[in-house]
Every structure is written in structure tokens, then in C-alpha cells.
Design a protein around this motif. Structure first.
Motif, PDB file in Angstrom:
ATOM      1  N   HIS A 144      43.587 -24.465 -50.689  1.00  0.00           N
ATOM      2  CA  HIS A 144      44.922 -23.939 -50.449  1.00  0.00           C
ATOM      3  C   HIS A 144      45.032 -22.462 -50.850  1.00  0.00           C
ATOM      4  N   TRP A 145      45.898 -21.751 -50.141  1.00  0.00           N
ATOM      5  CA  TRP A 145      46.217 -20.338 -50.307  1.00  0.00           C
ATOM      6  C   TRP A 145      46.847 -20.086 -51.672  1.00  0.00           C
ATOM      7  N   ASN A 146      46.490 -18.944 -52.283  1.00  0.00           N
ATOM      8  CA  ASN A 146      46.966 -18.643 -53.633  1.00  0.00           C
ATOM      9  C   ASN A 146      48.102 -17.623 -53.699  1.00  0.00           C
ATOM     10  N   HIS A 147      48.367 -16.911 -52.624  1.00  0.00           N
ATOM     11  CA  HIS A 147      49.419 -15.898 -52.673  1.00  0.00           C
ATOM     12  C   HIS A 147      50.799 -16.535 -52.475  1.00  0.00           C
ATOM     13  N   PRO A 148      51.841 -15.988 -53.104  1.00  0.00           N
ATOM     14  CA  PRO A 148      53.172 -16.569 -52.940  1.00  0.00           C
ATOM     15  C   PRO A 148      53.675 -16.414 -51.502  1.00  0.00           C
ATOM     16  N   VAL A 149      54.272 -17.472 -50.982  1.00  0.00           N
ATOM     17  CA  VAL A 149      54.868 -17.505 -49.647  1.00  0.00           C
ATOM     18  C   VAL A 149      56.210 -18.214 -49.775  1.00  0.00           C
ATOM     19  N   PRO A 150      57.284 -17.684 -49.169  1.00  0.00           N
ATOM     20  CA  PRO A 150      58.598 -18.314 -49.336  1.00  0.00           C
ATOM     21  C   PRO A 150      58.626 -19.788 -48.956  1.00  0.00           C
ATOM     22  N   GLU A 151      57.851 -20.183 -47.941  1.00  0.00           N
ATOM     23  CA  GLU A 151      57.862 -21.572 -47.482  1.00  0.00           C
ATOM     24  C   GLU A 151      56.966 -22.478 -48.318  1.00  0.00           C
ATOM     25  N   HIS A 152      56.203 -21.939 -49.256  1.00  0.00           N
ATOM     26  CA  HIS A 152      55.288 -22.733 -50.063  1.00  0.00           C
ATOM     27  C   HIS A 152      55.928 -23.086 -51.397  1.00  0.00           C
ATOM     28  N   THR A 153      55.706 -24.291 -51.840  1.00  0.00           N
ATOM     29  CA  THR A 153      56.277 -24.748 -53.101  1.00  0.00           C
ATOM     30  C   THR A 153      55.359 -24.511 -54.292  1.00  0.00           C
ATOM     31  N   CYS A 154      54.102 -24.164 -54.039  1.00  0.00           N
ATOM     32  CA  CYS A 154      53.135 -23.943 -55.115  1.00  0.00           C
ATOM     33  C   CYS A 154      51.927 -23.223 -54.542  1.00  0.00           C
ATOM     34  N   THR A 155      50.934 -22.958 -55.379  1.00  0.00           N
ATOM     35  CA  THR A 155      49.717 -22.270 -54.952  1.00  0.00           C
ATOM     36  C   THR A 155      48.507 -23.196 -55.063  1.00  0.00           C
ATOM     37  N   GLY A 156      47.388 -22.727 -54.545  1.00  0.00           N
ATOM     38  CA  GLY A 156      46.159 -23.495 -54.629  1.00  0.00           C
ATOM     39  C   GLY A 156      45.721 -23.756 -56.058  1.00  0.00           C
ATOM     40  N   ARG A 157      45.913 -22.781 -56.928  1.00  0.00           N
ATOM     41  CA  ARG A 157      45.537 -22.978 -58.326  1.00  0.00           C
ATOM     42  C   ARG A 157      46.394 -24.058 -58.983  1.00  0.00           C
ATOM     43  N   GLN A 158      47.682 -24.075 -58.661  1.00  0.00           N
ATOM     44  CA  GLN A 158      48.548 -25.112 -59.221  1.00  0.00           C
ATOM     45  C   GLN A 158      48.158 -26.501 -58.710  1.00  0.00           C
ATOM     46  N   ASP A 177      38.975 -17.796 -55.572  1.00  0.00           N
ATOM     47  CA  ASP A 177      38.949 -16.364 -55.323  1.00  0.00           C
ATOM     48  C   ASP A 177      40.398 -15.898 -55.223  1.00  0.00           C
ATOM     49  N   PRO A 178      40.661 -14.600 -55.057  1.00  0.00           N
ATOM     50  CA  PRO A 178      42.059 -14.162 -55.048  1.00  0.00           C
ATOM     51  C   PRO A 178      42.909 -14.828 -53.969  1.00  0.00           C
ATOM     52  N   ASP A 179      42.279 -15.316 -52.902  1.00  0.00           N
ATOM     53  CA  ASP A 179      43.035 -15.814 -51.763  1.00  0.00           C
ATOM     54  C   ASP A 179      43.243 -17.326 -51.754  1.00  0.00           C
ATOM     55  N   PHE A 180      42.250 -18.093 -52.184  1.00  0.00           N
ATOM     56  CA  PHE A 180      42.394 -19.544 -52.124  1.00  0.00           C
ATOM     57  C   PHE A 180      41.589 -20.211 -53.227  1.00  0.00           C
ATOM     58  N   THR A 181      41.951 -21.464 -53.495  1.00  0.00           N
ATOM     59  CA  THR A 181      41.212 -22.305 -54.442  1.00  0.00           C
ATOM     60  C   THR A 181      40.747 -23.559 -53.721  1.00  0.00           C
ATOM     61  N   LEU A 182      39.486 -23.884 -53.909  1.00  0.00           N
ATOM     62  CA  LEU A 182      38.844 -25.046 -53.291  1.00  0.00           C
ATOM     63  C   LEU A 182      38.328 -25.965 -54.393  1.00  0.00           C
ATOM     64  N   THR A 183      38.690 -27.229 -54.327  1.00  0.00           N
ATOM     65  CA  THR A 183      38.161 -28.203 -55.284  1.00  0.00           C
ATOM     66  C   THR A 183      37.586 -29.404 -54.548  1.00  0.00           C
ATOM     67  N   VAL A 184      36.570 -29.998 -55.163  1.00  0.00           N
ATOM     68  CA  VAL A 184      35.971 -31.233 -54.665  1.00  0.00           C
ATOM     69  C   VAL A 184      36.007 -32.243 -55.797  1.00  0.00           C
ATOM     70  N   HIS A 185      36.710 -33.351 -55.560  1.00  0.00           N
ATOM     71  CA  HIS A 185      36.808 -34.429 -56.536  1.00  0.00           C
ATOM     72  C   HIS A 185      36.156 -35.694 -55.994  1.00  0.00           C
ATOM     73  N   GLU A 186      35.625 -36.492 -56.911  1.00  0.00           N
ATOM     74  CA  GLU A 186      35.020 -37.772 -56.533  1.00  0.00           C
ATOM     75  C   GLU A 186      35.844 -38.919 -57.124  1.00  0.00           C
ATOM     76  N   ARG A 187      36.087 -39.941 -56.305  1.00  0.00           N
ATOM     77  CA  ARG A 187      36.762 -41.154 -56.807  1.00  0.00           C
ATOM     78  C   ARG A 187      35.802 -41.868 -57.739  1.00  0.00           C
ATOM     79  N   ARG A 188      36.240 -42.078 -58.958  1.00  0.00           N
ATOM     80  CA  ARG A 188      35.369 -42.683 -59.955  1.00  0.00           C
ATOM     81  C   ARG A 188      34.990 -44.103 -59.553  1.00  0.00           C
ATOM     82  N   THR A 189      33.768 -44.474 -59.833  1.00  0.00           N
ATOM     83  CA  THR A 189      33.317 -45.846 -59.619  1.00  0.00           C
ATOM     84  C   THR A 189      33.871 -46.717 -60.736  1.00  0.00           C
ATOM     85  N   HIS A 190      33.616 -48.010 -60.646  1.00  0.00           N
ATOM     86  CA  HIS A 190      34.105 -48.927 -61.682  1.00  0.00           C
ATOM     87  C   HIS A 190      33.518 -48.583 -63.046  1.00  0.00           C
ATOM     88  N   ALA A 191      32.355 -47.964 -63.042  1.00  0.00           N
ATOM     89  CA  ALA A 191      31.748 -47.562 -64.308  1.00  0.00           C
ATOM     90  C   ALA A 191      32.368 -46.281 -64.851  1.00  0.00           C
TER      91      ALA A 191
END
Length: 204
Positions: A144-158, A177-191
Motif C-alpha cells: 500500500h501507498w505511504n503518502h497521505p491522500v484525502p480518500e485514504h484512511t491510513c497508510t501502508g506503514r499503518q 520505501d518512501p512510496d509504499f510498504t510491502l509485507t508478506v505474512h504466513e498463516r501459522r500452522t498448528h505448531a
């Protein structure tokens, strides 16, 4: 508070690619980084809500046996269908999240430039749907984009910080980076453990 639905209809009123997603280097770079961050070479069944014109969808299709891409705006869906017409593993549908969510499970959910259009309650519903529909060991990608936009409720970092609070997801990667934040999460296994790409191949 969510961005009003009429905002999206207005954006697509005079063009079927209002953000020029298929043209700008910024977006092409971001999409390639998103695809490169995927921990697996191939996914069984993936879901991309808010696909817009399908620019990222085309890249994801190379990494998925089946890919469902959706958007709330009819004109965006039509353009995405045209852009992916030659890709038999891609299905494009009109769908309004979080009130609608596809049945079945996925091993990949990609939330790209979507969550900041929703207030905290509906954003939480989308993340809950996405997490519950992920198979154990499946991946949730958010960019998601990190710069403030009137139509956006939050940023990529948030958004990344909100995802970090999930007990069901473990962080595999984060890129800022200054423009966007990218995250990759994994669904935890039963362990409760998560595996890096090297660990999944027995290299670490």
C-alpha cells in the motif's frame, strides 16, 4: 469511515484505467517487487480483491494454478477481463468486500492498494476474512501507498503495523520505501511455526 463507493464510479467514468496502472514505471516496479517477494514458486489457489484493471493480476497469474481477481467497479472488471483474456487460470468477477467473500480456501491472498479505502472496522473484517480463508502455511501479501491522500484512511506503514498484531500470522518479509510498504505474512500452522523459503527447502 470507508471511502464512498461513488468515488470509484467517478474515477472510472471517463477512463477504464484512471490511475494509469498499466503505464507508469512506479506501478510496474511495485508489481514486480510484489511478485518477487512471493515465498513460493507456485500457488494452488490465490485471491486478489480490488484488482482494478488487472495489471498485477497478469504477473500473479504466472505464479498461480488458479487465480480469482475481483473488483467492485464493473468497468474495472471488464478491463481486467480483457487484459487477462488469454490466461485460462484467471477468473475475474465483480465482488464487494468485505460484505462478499469467495468460498473455499486459498494458499495466497494479495491485498494491493485496497485496505486504505476502508475504516478500521471494515479493514479488520477484510483481514479477518483473508486470514481465515488462508490455509495453514499460506501467505497474505499486503502492499500500500505511504503518502497521505484525502480518500485514504491510513497508510501502508499503518497497515503493516496492524498486521503485525495478528496472532495467526507470522511476518516473513517487510519492504519499506518512501512510496509504499510491502509485507508478506504466513498463516501459522498448528505448531505455530513459520518457514522461510530456505527453511522450506531444507537449506537452513
Amino acid at each position: 469511515m470507508n471511502t464512498p463507493a461513488g468515488y470509484f464510479d467517478d474515477q472510472y467514468a471517463d477512463t477504464d484505467d484512471p490511475w494509469h496502472l498499466a503505464e507508469r514505471w512506479y506501478d510496474q516496479r511495485k508489481y514486480r517487487l510484489t511478485a518477487a517477494a512471493l515465498p513460493r514458486p507456485l500457488y494452488r489457489r490465490a485471491f486478489e480483491p480490488g484488482c482494478s484493471v488487472g495489471a498485477l493480476t497478469e504477473l500473479l497469474a504466472d505464479r498461480c494454478r488458479r487465480l480469482l481477481a475481483t473488483d467492485r467497479v464493473d468497468r474495472a472488471v471488464e478491463r481486467a477481463r480483457r487484459n487477462t483474456a488469454g490466461l485460462e487460470n484467471v477468473t475475474v468477477r465483480q465482488m464487494v468486500v468485505p460484505d462478499e467473500w469467495p468460498e473455499g480456501s486459498f494458499d495466497l491472498v494479495v491485498l494491493s492498494e485496497l485496505l486504505y479505502y476502508f475504516g478500521s472496522a471494515d479493514r479488520g473484517r477484510i483481514l479477518a476474512h483473508g486470514t481465515r480463508s488462508l490455509e495453514p502455511g499460506g501467505h497474505l501479501v499486503a502492499v500500500h501507498w505511504n503518502h497521505p491522500v484525502p480518500e485514504h484512511t491510513c497508510t501502508g506503514r499503518q497497515i503493516a503495523d496492524e498486521l503485525a498484531d495478528s496472532d495467526d500470522l507470522g511476518l516473513l518479509a517487510r519492504y519499506d520505501d518512501p512510496d509504499f510498504t510491502l509485507t508478506v505474512h504466513e498463516r501459522r500452522t498448528h505448531a505455530g511455526s513459520i518457514l522461510s523459503p530456505a527453511q522450506s527447502e531444507g537449506l537452513a
